[in-house]
Design an enzyme around this catalytic site. Sequence first.
Site, mmCIF file in Angstrom:
data_model
loop_
_atom_site.group_PDB
_atom_site.id
_atom_site.type_symbol
_atom_site.label_atom_id
_atom_site.label_comp_id
_atom_site.label_asym_id
_atom_site.label_seq_id
_atom_site.Cartn_x
_atom_site.Cartn_y
_atom_site.Cartn_z
ATOM 1 C CD GLU A 15 -3.072 -0.515 2.339
ATOM 2 O OE1 GLU A 15 -4.270 -0.775 2.152
ATOM 3 O OE2 GLU A 15 -2.643 -0.012 3.392
ATOM 4 C CB CYS A 16 0.791 4.355 0.151
ATOM 5 S SG CYS A 16 1.066 6.116 -0.167
ATOM 6 N N GLY A 17 3.478 3.534 0.162
ATOM 7 C CA GLY A 17 4.924 3.345 0.205
ATOM 8 C C GLY A 17 5.326 1.928 -0.145
ATOM 9 C CE1 TYR B 143 1.708 0.045 -7.745
ATOM 10 C CE2 TYR B 143 1.614 2.414 -7.369
ATOM 11 C CZ TYR B 143 1.541 1.331 -8.228
ATOM 12 O OH TYR B 143 1.293 1.546 -9.562
ATOM 13 C CB THR C 104 -3.172 0.114 -4.999
ATOM 14 O OG1 THR C 104 -3.916 1.287 -5.268
ATOM 15 C CG2 THR C 104 -3.548 -0.407 -3.630
#
Length: 438
Positions: A327-329, A331, A428
């Site tokens: 997730e985010c970082g 990703y 993502t």
Amino acid sequence: MTRALIIGAPRSGSGKTSVTIGLLRAFARRGLRVRGVKSGPDYIDPGFHHAATGRAGLNLDSWAMEPDLVAQLLGQAAEDADLLLIESAMGLFDGIAGGEGRTGAAADLARLLGIPVLLVLDVSGQSQTAAAVAIGFRHYDPDVRMAGVVLNRAGSERHVRLSTAAIEDTGMSVVGAVLRNSELSLPERHLGLVQASEHPAIQGHIDRLADVMETSLDLDAILSLTVELPASTGSTQAHLPPPGQRIAIASDAAFTFLYPHLGSHWRAVGAELVPFSPLADEAPPADCDVCWIPGGYPELHAERIAAADRFRQGLARFAAEKPVHGECGGYMVLGERLEDAEGVSHAMTGLLSHATSFARRKMNLGYRQATLLADGPMGVAGQVIRGHEFHYASVSDPGTDEAFATIADGTGQPIGRSGGRRGQVTGTFFHAIARVTQ
């Protein structure tokens, strides 16, 4: 019976976080079992709430969480607490057009749960005018009750007297005033506040905040404003289920953004969270059945991550047989490259084909509704999940992978495809909060 109070303000930057943290510690000093709650998708403040009380923080979000889940989480938080202080995000009424009671604003929680509000007013640059602001809050929504007012950043005792007299003439109660003091502000960093775990002297700072609240505010009066919470009648149906039985979870200074309610629920239903540190060059334990890499600040540690050969090779071996989600970082680290703020490109794990850049800063912020395009650690194809994005990094090369999900904003306006999927690896920028069950 647990009692509760919402701490709100007209806007971000009014000082409600410092007031909340100071009150949490001040009431804990009295021997109360206190827990902090944050409205909205904020990772940072629950860490400070935890540091102030010794009890895990919690996020409640009226847009991302169905009302039954909000009630269930609040009831769970109240089980080992005498007092819950719920800190508003942004302004008390600030949210989106998400439908009745589903705006994401803390005011939704006040209506849904019948909890009154302690209003923190930054009175710098004004005096009697503060009464006009207070009156506006009192009458804006009759279902959201303003129980009292804290004056913040007052310039002098005379300033306090003028502001207090004007507000109390309207029939509202002022429970104290905090004088302007730059030492009470929490430090900031490139994405917002420094996390509690990064603060070099966090306990001393919280003690100073508590000292100020004890001398500046009437704690007995504040306690008298609280109300008893009703018995919980919520449901866990909308919880995001654990992605596996034994979950290898990246956990260090680069990867910290896991919502407290997710980890708590996963453990409660029997899953085991097994931490490992990419910055310490550790790979996910092979006896785990899924790997979860949460968000954080990998752009600050990109060189170390690029040099962590055991982590990168071990993650590749894990991904060859078992699911990995970022997730985010997380990703960003699953991609081919990460460009840091100085424009230096660092090789990442390459388990997905995209590249990201922090040098080309652009804020992406808002609620997101994601529809999964394939089965994976977060759910089955077609499952709808609500959450949010908050990042300055951008995708500099989209790569060639299949998309992870289609996303819409908080009002349902389509945004497009998001993230990537290759084999058992998914990722993502979207942070998941809860499922949609209706």
